[in-house]
Design an enzyme around this catalytic site. Structure first.
Site, PDB file in Angstrom:
ATOM      1  N   HIS A 105       0.837  -1.202   0.000  1.00 20.89           N
ATOM      2  CA  HIS A 105       0.000   0.000   0.000  1.00 20.89           C
ATOM      3  C   HIS A 105       0.872   1.253   0.000  1.00 20.89           C
ATOM      4  O   HIS A 105       2.084   1.175   0.204  1.00 20.89           O
ATOM      5  CB  HIS A 105      -0.928   0.026   1.216  1.00 20.89           C
ATOM      6  CG  HIS A 105      -2.093  -0.907   1.092  1.00 20.89           C
ATOM      7  ND1 HIS A 105      -2.034  -2.225   1.462  1.00 20.89           N
ATOM      8  CD2 HIS A 105      -3.361  -0.709   0.634  1.00 20.89           C
ATOM      9  CE1 HIS A 105      -3.199  -2.807   1.238  1.00 20.89           C
ATOM     10  NE2 HIS A 105      -4.030  -1.914   0.741  1.00 20.89           N
ATOM     11  N   LYS A 157      -0.540   4.911   4.514  1.00 18.70           N
ATOM     12  CA  LYS A 157      -1.407   3.958   5.225  1.00 18.70           C
ATOM     13  C   LYS A 157      -0.826   3.662   6.600  1.00 18.70           C
ATOM     14  O   LYS A 157       0.367   3.341   6.729  1.00 18.70           O
ATOM     15  CB  LYS A 157      -1.571   2.669   4.420  1.00 18.70           C
ATOM     16  CG  LYS A 157      -2.595   1.700   5.016  1.00 18.70           C
ATOM     17  CD  LYS A 157      -2.860   0.538   4.083  1.00 18.70           C
ATOM     18  CE  LYS A 157      -3.841  -0.465   4.660  1.00 18.70           C
ATOM     19  NZ  LYS A 157      -5.153   0.138   4.944  1.00 18.70           N
TER      20      LYS A 157
END
Length: 249
Positions: free
Chosen positions: A141, A145
């Site tokens: 990600h 995040k």
């Protein structure tokens, strides 16, 4: 016309959800909830306790800390709720399950149709391959995040675990361990960098062969579309706990 409240409307996902709703003739965003200001076409409240707009359903892409106040609003107004936020702890998951006894609750750690199809494929692969294959879950990600591993990685691991006999242990870090890999393990690995929207891969490693099942999200739009579809699905449903498997039936 389905009237929607967007919790987390000032965030990246909140904006995408609002855009998706605006494209649908039978849906309208009538209110938002967020601590941050938002240049929206609907009123935005800083707290669920302040909301005074009637709606048919609520979509939440905010923060785990907002869950209890959102559930209080939903129960007070008998409002179906789509919970798309990740990072809930055990108490919070227990609370949303308890709330589903009073209102319709749709809870999924990933709203992508593709991811949920991937999970079904992984379950089938695990059933066929059995304990002869080691399982590793790798997720990637963007560098903003916060939670790791991703909620989706845990969804995948949990689904595979349900197909295996005996107990399964999740291993998140191998560098500090000086021992061979146990057959009962599922390895889970997190990568954070750049602007990666979301990539998940499951590696089934057997004797002289490997199988990979992977999914790549190229835009946050796939999650917004899933959430809005879930909202349309949940309106009018009886009290209970729902997830993507119900939507896919």
């Amino acid at each position: 016309m389905i009237k929607v409240i967007i919790s987390g409307c000032s965030g990246k996902m909140g904006h995408v959800v609002a855009q998706e709703i605006a494209q649908r003739e039978q849906m309208q965003a009538v209110a938002g909830i967020d601590l941050r200001p938002c240049a929206c076409d609907f009123p935005v409240f800083s707290s669920p306790t302040e909301v005074n707009v009637k709606a048919d359903v609520m979509i939440d892409f905010s923060n785990p800390s907002a869950l209890f106040s959102l559930l209080a609003l939903a129960k007070r107004e008998k409002l179906p709720v789509i919970l798309c936020t990740t990072g809930y702890d055990e108490k919070q998951v227990a609370a949303l399950k308890e709330a589903s006894r009073e209102i319709p609750v749709f809870y999924s750690r990933n709203m992508s149709l593709g991811i949920n199809l991937m999970i079904e494929l992984c379950k089938k692969a695990s059933q066929v391959l059995g304990s002869a294959f080691d399982v590793e879950v790798i997720e990637q990600h963007h560098n903003q995040k916060i939670d790791a591993p991703s909620g989706t990685a845990l969804m995948i691991a949990n689904a595979i675990s349900q197909t295996r006999s005996g107990t399964t242990q999740y291993v998140y870090d191998r560098h500090s361990q000086r021992r061979k890999r146990e057959p009962s393990e599922i390895g889970i690995h997190s990568i954070r960098g750049g602007t990666i929207v979301g990539e998940h891969e499951v590696l089934f490693a057997g004797h002289h062969e490997t199988i990979r099942i992977a999914h790549t999200a190229q835009s946050k739009e796939v999650f917004a579309v899933g959430a809005v579809n879930a909202a349309a699905y949940l309106v009018g449903k009886p009290v209970g706990l729902y997830d993507m498997s119900d939507l896919l039936k």
